[in-house]
Design a protein around this motif. Structure first.
Motif, PDB file in Angstrom:
ATOM      1  N   ALA A  16       0.826  -1.200   0.000  1.00  0.00           N
ATOM      2  CA  ALA A  16       0.000   0.000   0.000  1.00  0.00           C
ATOM      3  C   ALA A  16       0.867   1.258   0.000  1.00  0.00           C
ATOM      4  N   THR A  17       1.988   1.207   0.708  1.00  0.00           N
ATOM      5  CA  THR A  17       2.907   2.346   0.729  1.00  0.00           C
ATOM      6  C   THR A  17       3.584   2.506  -0.618  1.00  0.00           C
ATOM      7  N   TYR A  18       3.990   1.386  -1.244  1.00  0.00           N
ATOM      8  CA  TYR A  18       4.559   1.460  -2.590  1.00  0.00           C
ATOM      9  C   TYR A  18       3.563   2.089  -3.564  1.00  0.00           C
ATOM     10  N   ALA A  19       2.292   1.682  -3.432  1.00  0.00           N
ATOM     11  CA  ALA A  19       1.255   2.200  -4.322  1.00  0.00           C
ATOM     12  C   ALA A  19       1.092   3.706  -4.140  1.00  0.00           C
ATOM     13  N   LEU A  20       1.085   4.148  -2.891  1.00  0.00           N
ATOM     14  CA  LEU A  20       0.946   5.578  -2.600  1.00  0.00           C
ATOM     15  C   LEU A  20       2.096   6.355  -3.220  1.00  0.00           C
ATOM     16  N   PHE A  21       3.290   5.817  -3.111  1.00  0.00           N
ATOM     17  CA  PHE A  21       4.475   6.456  -3.666  1.00  0.00           C
ATOM     18  C   PHE A  21       4.414   6.478  -5.194  1.00  0.00           C
ATOM     19  N   ALA A  22       4.033   5.348  -5.798  1.00  0.00           N
ATOM     20  CA  ALA A  22       3.998   5.246  -7.252  1.00  0.00           C
ATOM     21  C   ALA A  22       2.900   6.122  -7.859  1.00  0.00           C
ATOM     22  N   LEU A  23       1.836   6.404  -7.095  1.00  0.00           N
ATOM     23  CA  LEU A  23       0.788   7.297  -7.605  1.00  0.00           C
ATOM     24  C   LEU A  23       1.363   8.674  -7.930  1.00  0.00           C
ATOM     25  N   GLY A  24       2.359   9.107  -7.155  1.00  0.00           N
ATOM     26  CA  GLY A  24       3.012  10.378  -7.447  1.00  0.00           C
ATOM     27  C   GLY A  24       3.724  10.344  -8.784  1.00  0.00           C
ATOM     28  N   TYR A  25       4.455   9.259  -9.043  1.00  0.00           N
ATOM     29  CA  TYR A  25       5.075   9.080 -10.356  1.00  0.00           C
ATOM     30  C   TYR A  25       4.022   9.162 -11.456  1.00  0.00           C
ATOM     31  N   THR A  26       2.890   8.493 -11.210  1.00  0.00           N
ATOM     32  CA  THR A  26       1.839   8.388 -12.216  1.00  0.00           C
ATOM     33  C   THR A  26       1.239   9.746 -12.555  1.00  0.00           C
ATOM     34  N   LEU A  27       0.979  10.572 -11.541  1.00  0.00           N
ATOM     35  CA  LEU A  27       0.381  11.885 -11.783  1.00  0.00           C
ATOM     36  C   LEU A  27       1.263  12.744 -12.668  1.00  0.00           C
ATOM     37  N   VAL A  28       2.557  12.780 -12.363  1.00  0.00           N
ATOM     38  CA  VAL A  28       3.473  13.603 -13.160  1.00  0.00           C
ATOM     39  C   VAL A  28       3.617  13.038 -14.563  1.00  0.00           C
ATOM     40  N   PHE A  29       3.724  11.712 -14.671  1.00  0.00           N
ATOM     41  CA  PHE A  29       3.843  11.113 -16.000  1.00  0.00           C
ATOM     42  C   PHE A  29       2.589  11.378 -16.831  1.00  0.00           C
ATOM     43  N   VAL A 249       7.003  -0.486  -9.818  1.00  0.00           N
ATOM     44  CA  VAL A 249       5.553  -0.473  -9.601  1.00  0.00           C
ATOM     45  C   VAL A 249       4.858   0.237 -10.745  1.00  0.00           C
ATOM     46  N   LEU A 250       5.415   1.377 -11.161  1.00  0.00           N
ATOM     47  CA  LEU A 250       4.817   2.180 -12.228  1.00  0.00           C
ATOM     48  C   LEU A 250       4.728   1.399 -13.533  1.00  0.00           C
ATOM     49  N   VAL A 251       5.814   0.732 -13.899  1.00  0.00           N
ATOM     50  CA  VAL A 251       5.840  -0.011 -15.154  1.00  0.00           C
ATOM     51  C   VAL A 251       4.965  -1.256 -15.061  1.00  0.00           C
ATOM     52  N   LEU A 252       4.994  -1.922 -13.923  1.00  0.00           N
ATOM     53  CA  LEU A 252       4.169  -3.119 -13.756  1.00  0.00           C
ATOM     54  C   LEU A 252       2.693  -2.789 -13.891  1.00  0.00           C
ATOM     55  N   GLY A 253       2.246  -1.722 -13.239  1.00  0.00           N
ATOM     56  CA  GLY A 253       0.832  -1.368 -13.291  1.00  0.00           C
ATOM     57  C   GLY A 253       0.415  -0.748 -14.609  1.00  0.00           C
ATOM     58  N   GLY A 254       1.345  -0.055 -15.255  1.00  0.00           N
ATOM     59  CA  GLY A 254       1.018   0.620 -16.512  1.00  0.00           C
ATOM     60  C   GLY A 254       1.286   2.111 -16.393  1.00  0.00           C
ATOM     61  N   LEU A 255       2.113   2.637 -17.279  1.00  0.00           N
ATOM     62  CA  LEU A 255       2.472   4.050 -17.227  1.00  0.00           C
ATOM     63  C   LEU A 255       1.231   4.925 -17.343  1.00  0.00           C
ATOM     64  N   GLY A 256       1.063   5.829 -16.391  1.00  0.00           N
ATOM     65  CA  GLY A 256      -0.053   6.763 -16.437  1.00  0.00           C
ATOM     66  C   GLY A 256      -1.355   6.224 -15.875  1.00  0.00           C
ATOM     67  N   SER A 257      -1.368   4.990 -15.376  1.00  0.00           N
ATOM     68  CA  SER A 257      -2.593   4.392 -14.855  1.00  0.00           C
ATOM     69  C   SER A 257      -2.589   4.427 -13.329  1.00  0.00           C
ATOM     70  N   ALA A 258      -3.501   5.215 -12.726  1.00  0.00           N
ATOM     71  CA  ALA A 258      -3.589   5.277 -11.260  1.00  0.00           C
ATOM     72  C   ALA A 258      -4.011   3.937 -10.662  1.00  0.00           C
ATOM     73  N   PRO A 259      -5.060   3.276 -11.202  1.00  0.00           N
ATOM     74  CA  PRO A 259      -5.390   1.936 -10.679  1.00  0.00           C
ATOM     75  C   PRO A 259      -4.235   0.956 -10.858  1.00  0.00           C
ATOM     76  N   GLY A 260      -3.490   1.111 -11.949  1.00  0.00           N
ATOM     77  CA  GLY A 260      -2.339   0.244 -12.185  1.00  0.00           C
ATOM     78  C   GLY A 260      -1.263   0.432 -11.130  1.00  0.00           C
ATOM     79  N   ALA A 261      -1.050   1.684 -10.689  1.00  0.00           N
ATOM     80  CA  ALA A 261      -0.053   1.946  -9.647  1.00  0.00           C
ATOM     81  C   ALA A 261      -0.446   1.246  -8.354  1.00  0.00           C
ATOM     82  N   VAL A 262      -1.744   1.282  -8.020  1.00  0.00           N
ATOM     83  CA  VAL A 262      -2.217   0.610  -6.806  1.00  0.00           C
ATOM     84  C   VAL A 262      -2.031  -0.902  -6.932  1.00  0.00           C
ATOM     85  N   LEU A 263      -2.449  -1.451  -8.072  1.00  0.00           N
ATOM     86  CA  LEU A 263      -2.323  -2.898  -8.286  1.00  0.00           C
ATOM     87  C   LEU A 263      -0.859  -3.315  -8.288  1.00  0.00           C
ATOM     88  N   GLY A 264      -0.020  -2.555  -8.985  1.00  0.00           N
ATOM     89  CA  GLY A 264       1.404  -2.895  -9.047  1.00  0.00           C
ATOM     90  C   GLY A 264       2.062  -2.845  -7.687  1.00  0.00           C
TER      91      GLY A 264
END
Length: 311
Positions: A16-29, A249-264
């Motif tokens: 869950a912490t990884y997902a929270l962190f990766a969501l930041g990557y996702t928003l900027v991307f 996490v970002l690449v696993l879930g899908g670049l630019g995908s917020a649900p993907g960041a959570v899943l990844g």
């Protein structure tokens, strides 16, 4: 079965912490189409801000040796304030490393280089001010709550893990509601979909990009504080490893995908928890193994959109 359930609880809490962190990557991307390599340094800033706001003192090696925040704030006050401090750092990175290039229409590679440089500068600034030593957050932050909660049948959850889950879950829920129901959230989605069309519709894309950086950095600051609460701060380069893992996490879930960041994030967290104890030194390899496999088998990630074919 109980042992597997225990591992799943451990994996979901850190995931869950990884997902929270990766969501930041996702928003900027989403709004710029580039990865902000300074995100890990902002995560580190959030961890140090949390430590200082909780009343921690600077060690003997930094320029601020012996100094500390005059008030020891409660954890649930210190965390959001640390997130706000991290958001300020993120806006500074955007103004210095991204905005000048955006105005000139620079190539995406230049964004990567300048963000990497900004991250290195931030980390070195932290080392200059705070020293290179490790910092441990106070151990009595949860007051009368027991350190471990028994769930029955030998399954336990650390109170810190429960806090990680609750705070990360609330933050992701609020972000999801904001993106889908607020005018600013819809404007951000419009800029992410097509920046040119969004500008023609009267949306201030520059302000939306700054907003994305602020929210992304706030999330990084919160996740940095949560991880520091769980495993302490290992030094100024504390966030670099998490930053690289966030990319997985970002690449696993899908670049630019917020649900993907959570899943990844959840997948990588659980996968790390399932690594046998005797191989625990190799847990970090899990994220990059997923990254490697995903790039080969499904480059767009689990929930990412396939690239458009040119005709």
């Amino acid at each position: 079965m109980d042992g597997l359930l225990q591992l799943l609880i451990n994996g979901i809490s850190i995931g869950a912490t990884y997902a929270l962190f990766a969501l930041g990557y996702t928003l900027v991307f989403s709004v710029l189409g580039v990865i902000n390599f300074a995100h890990g340094a902002v995560f580190t800033c959030g961890a140090y801000f949390t430590y200082l706001l909780l009343g921690g003192a600077v060690g003997s090696n930094g320029m601020l040796a012996g100094m500390h925040f005059p008030l020891a704030l409660p954890l649930l006050v210190a965390l959001p304030l640390a997130g706000i401090g991290a958001a300020a750092m993120g806006l500074l990175v955007e103004a210095v490393a991204f905005k000048p290039l955006r105005r000139r229409g620079a190539e995406p590679l230049l964004y990567l280089i300048t963000s990497l440089g900004a991250g290195v500068i931030l980390v070195n600034l932290i080392q200059l001010l705070m020293g290179a030593e490790a910092y441990a957050l106070p151990g009595n932050l949860l007051g009368r709550w027991p350190a471990v909660l028994a769930l029955g049948h030998g399954v336990q959850i650390r109170t810190v893990q429960l806090l990680l889950l609750i705070v990360a879950g609330i933050a992701m829920l609020i972000l999801s509601l904001w993106l889908n129901r607020s005018s600013y959230g819809k404007a951000l989605q419009a800029v992410a979909e097509d920046g040119t069309t969004a500008r023609l519709l009267g949306i201030n894309s520059g302000a939306i990009i700054q907003l994305a950086f602020a929210i992304a950095s706030f999330l990084a600051g919160i996740s940095g504080g949560l991880v520091a609460l769980s495993v302490n701060i290992g030094g100024p380069y504390f966030g670099i490893g998490y930053g690289l893992k966030g990319l997985g996490v970002l690449v696993l879930g899908g670049l630019g995908s917020a649900p993907g960041a959570v899943l990844g994030g959840l997948i990588i967290g659980i996968a790390e928890a399932l690594v046998p104890a005797k191989l625990s030194a190799y847990k970090d390899a899990v994220a990059f193994a997923f990254l490697f496999l995903m790039l080969i088998l499904r480059p767009q990630g689990l929930l990412g959109k396939p690239p458009m074919e040119k005709v």
